[in-house]
Design an enzyme around this catalytic site. Structure first.
Site, mmCIF file in Angstrom:
data_model
loop_
_atom_site.group_PDB
_atom_site.id
_atom_site.type_symbol
_atom_site.label_atom_id
_atom_site.label_comp_id
_atom_site.label_asym_id
_atom_site.label_seq_id
_atom_site.Cartn_x
_atom_site.Cartn_y
_atom_site.Cartn_z
ATOM 1 N N HIS A 1 0.695 -1.176 0.060
ATOM 2 C CA HIS A 1 -0.026 0.063 -0.059
ATOM 3 C C HIS A 1 0.706 1.326 0.017
ATOM 4 O O HIS A 1 1.907 1.080 0.436
ATOM 5 C CB HIS A 1 -0.992 0.038 1.161
ATOM 6 C CG HIS A 1 -0.142 0.468 2.418
ATOM 7 N ND1 HIS A 1 -0.123 1.999 2.833
ATOM 8 C CD2 HIS A 1 0.464 -0.334 3.395
ATOM 9 C CE1 HIS A 1 0.606 1.670 4.137
ATOM 10 N NE2 HIS A 1 0.596 0.293 4.441
ATOM 11 N N CYS A 2 0.221 2.353 -0.423
ATOM 12 C CA CYS A 2 0.890 3.516 -0.142
ATOM 13 C C CYS A 2 0.023 4.645 0.484
ATOM 14 O O CYS A 2 -0.977 3.978 1.289
ATOM 15 C CB CYS A 2 1.154 4.351 -1.561
ATOM 16 S SG CYS A 2 -0.079 4.252 -2.827
ATOM 17 N N TRP A 3 -0.032 5.817 0.052
ATOM 18 C CA TRP A 3 -0.860 6.961 0.833
ATOM 19 C C TRP A 3 -2.554 6.620 0.436
ATOM 20 O O TRP A 3 -3.273 6.458 1.237
ATOM 21 C CB TRP A 3 -0.500 8.249 0.452
ATOM 22 C CG TRP A 3 -1.420 9.377 1.095
ATOM 23 C CD1 TRP A 3 -1.778 10.308 0.456
ATOM 24 C CD2 TRP A 3 -2.159 9.376 2.426
ATOM 25 N NE1 TRP A 3 -2.929 11.095 1.031
ATOM 26 C CE2 TRP A 3 -2.904 10.763 2.426
ATOM 27 C CE3 TRP A 3 -1.905 8.720 3.831
ATOM 28 C CZ2 TRP A 3 -3.652 11.003 3.518
ATOM 29 C CZ3 TRP A 3 -2.875 9.139 4.628
ATOM 30 C CH2 TRP A 3 -3.580 10.406 4.498
ATOM 31 N N TYR B 1 -3.484 3.917 2.528
ATOM 32 C CA TYR B 1 -3.214 4.136 4.152
ATOM 33 C C TYR B 1 -4.275 5.124 4.560
ATOM 34 O O TYR B 1 -4.752 5.017 5.648
ATOM 35 C CB TYR B 1 -1.904 4.848 4.446
ATOM 36 C CG TYR B 1 -1.611 5.072 5.987
ATOM 37 C CD1 TYR B 1 -1.437 3.818 6.862
ATOM 38 C CD2 TYR B 1 -1.426 6.312 6.279
ATOM 39 C CE1 TYR B 1 -1.121 4.024 8.193
ATOM 40 C CE2 TYR B 1 -1.211 6.469 7.563
ATOM 41 C CZ TYR B 1 -0.982 5.618 8.336
ATOM 42 O OH TYR B 1 -0.737 5.738 9.998
#
Length: 338
Positions: free
Chosen positions: A93-95, A122
């Site tokens: 995952h990223c932001w 996130y």
């Protein structure tokens, strides 16, 4: 082919699969999913450069700069991922669940790994857990003046089959101006909330949960609003312990610290103690008279605690008298009587 998952599905998979967080180190430090490993697509300064390029020049130029930055890192990413996920299955995952996680996931997929990504990233995870704190819980707040031994009783309750959340342990702080002594550095509030959710997620929310009485802030960590509001209206078991027992317990806990450490903590409540009592407390501590110094500090803390207690609904407060320093027996009585 990468597989998109909802936050709930992602967290369920995370029970058996490793999580790779590809955000920058600064983002990761502020807060991350408990147990996640940081393999940043961009370092802090690189992310700033790409962001600046995006704002000043445009998306395409920023994208090309990003490619230039990560190009030489690709083999390293795969090697690190293989170490983290030897079974070749991983969560990423990223932001926002956008380009960073998508690009990283595509790379790992090309290397033969099974990759799942979190829809919304996130940011979606954070919204999810903050909502979870708003769901109804059966909470019993364990109250009592400073030095009542609430933490010891809390863990005895757990040993005897009850469910607990120890906010002070997660925050690395015992709540008072002396609360950071002997503790590791505090996490940022965001990560404190993530750890708290991780603990809560392992509890049976159909059963009661014991939580120590706290102010809104535990040191610099803020209790999530949803949980805080539930704590404020929960039933309180007020452990009523004599000042003598409390002084003895606090002396055992804090006498190990240096005069300078104790002075620094006492100075933080100087205005609340008043000039004369502050001076008398420091004089006593300087002479090694911890009993007198503790007694003076409790004059303030007792008043402050009772003031906070007065803002609760009186019918929700149940007094529980304790005449000995015996957390095991106290926990057993609490279970039997409540």
């Amino acid at each position: 082919m990468t597989k998109p998952l909802s936050v709930e599905q992602f967290l369920e998979k995370a029970k058996t699969q490793p999580i790779i967080d590809v955000r920058s180190p600064a983002e990761f430090e502020r807060g991350h999913i408990v147990g996640a490993v940081n393999i940043p697509l961009f370092e802090n300064h690189e992310r700033a450069e790409v962001g600046t390029r995006y704002k000043k020049v445009g998306k395409e130029s920023a994208f090309l700069l990003g490619l230039d930055i990560v190009g030489s890192k690709l083999s390293g990413f795969v090697k690190k991922a293989n170490k983290i996920a030897p079974n070749r299955e991983v969560l990423v995952h990223c932001w926002r669940g956008g380009m960073r996680s998508g690009s990283f996931a595509t790379l790992l997929d090309s290397s033969g790994m099974k990759v799942s990504i979190m829809i919304g990233g996130y940011k979606a995870y954070r919204n999810f857990i903050l909502d979870e704190f708003c769901k109804p819980l059966t909470i019993i707040v364990l109250g009592g003046k400073t030095g009542s031994g609430k933490t010891e009783v809390l863990y005895e309750l757990e040993k005897q089959g009850e469910q607990i959340l120890d906010l002070e342990d997660l925050a690395n702080h015992k709540g008072s101006s002396f609360g950071m002594l002997g503790q590791a550095p505090q996490p940022m509030t965001e990560y404190f909330e993530n750890m708290l959710y991780e603990k809560l997620s392992k509890l049976d929310t159909s059963r009661r949960i014991w939580i120590e009485d706290e102010s809104k802030n535990v040191g610099c960590c803020n209790i999530p609003e949803g949980l805080w509001q539930q704590m404020r209206v929960a039933n309180v078991v007020y452990i009523d312990v004599s000042k003598e027992i409390r002084i003895s317990r606090l002396m055992n806990e804090y006498a190990q610290f240096s005069f300078e450490e104790l002075k620094s903590s006492t100075d933080r409540i100087a205005k609340r103690l008043g000039g004369q009592q502050h001076k008398e407390a420091l004089d006593a501590l300087g002479k090694g008279d911890f009993s007198v110094g503790t007694d003076i500090a409790l004059t303030y803390y007792d008043k402050a605690y009772l003031h906070g207690l007065s803002h609760r609904e009186p019918s929700k407060i149940k007094s529980f008298e304790v005449n000995e320093n015996n957390p095991v027996a106290t926990a057993k009585r609490l279970i039997d009587e409540f």
